[in-house]
Design an enzyme around this catalytic site. Structure first.
Site, PDB file in Angstrom:
ATOM      1  N   GLY A 153      22.753  -4.558 -15.837  1.00  0.00           N
ATOM      2  CA  GLY A 153      23.580  -3.541 -15.175  1.00  0.00           C
ATOM      3  C   GLY A 153      22.869  -2.590 -14.243  1.00  0.00           C
ATOM      4  CG  ASP A 209      28.592 -20.661 -14.730  1.00  0.00           C
ATOM      5  OD1 ASP A 209      28.367 -20.241 -13.580  1.00  0.00           O
ATOM      6  OD2 ASP A 209      28.138 -21.731 -15.166  1.00  0.00           O
ATOM      7  CE  LYS A 251      16.741 -12.569  -8.558  1.00  0.00           C
ATOM      8  NZ  LYS A 251      16.243 -11.527  -9.482  1.00  0.00           N
TER       9      LYS A 251
HETATM   10  C1  LIG Z   1      17.476 -10.751 -12.708  1.00  0.00           C
HETATM   11  S1  LIG Z   1      18.890 -10.800 -13.717  1.00  0.00           S
HETATM   12  C2  LIG Z   1      19.952  -9.635 -12.940  1.00  0.00           C
HETATM   13  C3  LIG Z   1      19.553  -8.197 -13.097  1.00  0.00           C
HETATM   14  C4  LIG Z   1      20.691  -7.253 -12.722  1.00  0.00           C
HETATM   15  N1  LIG Z   1      21.109  -7.435 -11.333  1.00  0.00           N
HETATM   16  C5  LIG Z   1      20.363  -5.802 -12.934  1.00  0.00           C
HETATM   17  O1  LIG Z   1      20.389  -5.055 -11.973  1.00  0.00           O
HETATM   18  O2  LIG Z   1      20.122  -5.395 -14.072  1.00  0.00           O
HETATM   19  C6  LIG Z   1      19.629 -12.320 -13.268  1.00  0.00           C
HETATM   20  C7  LIG Z   1      20.974 -12.561 -13.920  1.00  0.00           C
HETATM   21  O3  LIG Z   1      21.619 -13.687 -13.312  1.00  0.00           O
HETATM   22  C8  LIG Z   1      22.517 -14.186 -14.276  1.00  0.00           C
HETATM   23  N2  LIG Z   1      23.034 -15.508 -13.905  1.00  0.00           N
HETATM   24  C9  LIG Z   1      22.320 -16.641 -13.680  1.00  0.00           C
HETATM   25  N3  LIG Z   1      23.142 -17.670 -13.406  1.00  0.00           N
HETATM   26  C10 LIG Z   1      24.413 -17.176 -13.418  1.00  0.00           C
HETATM   27  C11 LIG Z   1      25.705 -17.758 -13.221  1.00  0.00           C
HETATM   28  N4  LIG Z   1      25.848 -19.074 -12.947  1.00  0.00           N
HETATM   29  N5  LIG Z   1      26.802 -16.979 -13.323  1.00  0.00           N
HETATM   30  C12 LIG Z   1      26.659 -15.644 -13.613  1.00  0.00           C
HETATM   31  N6  LIG Z   1      25.454 -15.042 -13.824  1.00  0.00           N
HETATM   32  C13 LIG Z   1      24.346 -15.789 -13.736  1.00  0.00           C
HETATM   33  C14 LIG Z   1      21.659 -14.214 -15.541  1.00  0.00           C
HETATM   34  O4  LIG Z   1      22.451 -14.297 -16.708  1.00  0.00           O
HETATM   35  C15 LIG Z   1      20.887 -12.888 -15.432  1.00  0.00           C
HETATM   36  O5  LIG Z   1      21.471 -11.855 -16.186  1.00  0.00           O
END
Ligand SMILES: C[S@@+](CC[C@H](N)C(=O)[O-])C[C@H]1O[C@@H](n2cnc3c(N)ncnc32)[C@H](O)[C@@H]1O
Length: 201
Positions: free
Chosen positions: A51, A89, A155
């Protein structure tokens, strides 16, 4: 990664300020440098957990704005009046349906933010490819939901597909910047593409 590397000054700064993650400082840098959003906008936040971005976006958008956040992981205790969360997802039909329910066409959003990252395998080309696929997914969400003039912040781990993705964004947005936030981990290869001024399809 060692614990020492993990808990750098941004980790401690986030903890001291009660922020969910150090990632808040990356979005803070982007919002300071580029005119990505304004108060009252509705935005999509992909890969939102835990978050860090959602909190900063929610504050910047104010009470009339809205953050539509999605992640495979839960957002935990984070609650904000203008933040709505879908746990799932982004590639699923349920997530697409949820976005449709929230946005109510013909309305659109002003920005799509994606900090999504794949589960790392340690195999560089595979991680880069998986990251590219998530980046393409965020571009598809942008194509469907972004209003003309809107922006996509995305990203990506640079790999063989990076140039192609960069070129794709350049075709659909008037301006595309490659951005490496100061607050990223020193060991991370991630970069962000900031695509601004979406051209109407
Ligand atoms: C680096 S973290 C994000 C950090 C967040 N933006 C923050 O500010 O705290 C990457 C996130 O991408 C999510 N993620 C990866 N593949 C995904 C998908 N197919 N659908 C939704 N979320 C996804 C992961 O669960 C993970 O929580």
């Amino acid at each position: 990664m060692s614990k020492y590397q993990h808990k750098d000054r941004y980790y401690h700064k986030a903890k001291a300020q009660g922020l969910p993650s150090r990632a808040s400082f990356k979005i803070e840098e982007m919002l300071k440098k580029f005119p990505l959003i304004k108060a009252g906008d509705t935005v999509i936040d992909l890969g939102a957990a835990p978050g860090g971005w959602s909190v900063l976006l929610s504050k910047a958008l104010g009470p009339k704005g809205k953050v539509l956040a999605i992640d495979l992981e839960n957002l935990g205790k984070l609650k904000r009046p203008n933040l709505i969360f879908f746990h799932g997802d982004i590639c699923s039909d349920d997530a697409q349906q949820w976005l449709q329910d929230q946005i109510a066409a013909p309305q659109k959003v002003s920005a799509v933010f994606s900090d999504m990252a794949p589960k790392l395998s340690g195999i560089t080309f595979k991680d880069a490819y998986d990251s590219y696929q998530l980046a393409m997914m965020s571009f598809q969400v942008a194509q469907q939901w972004l209003q003309p003039g809107g922006c996509l912040v995305c990203k990506i781990f640079p790999g063989a597909e990076f140039t192609e993705f960069h070129q794709t964004l350049k075709k659909h947005f008037a301006k595309v910047k490659v951005f490496e936030p100061q607050a990223k981990r020193k060991t991370s290869i991630e970069i962000y593409l900031l695509a601004m001024d979406f051209k109407a399809p």
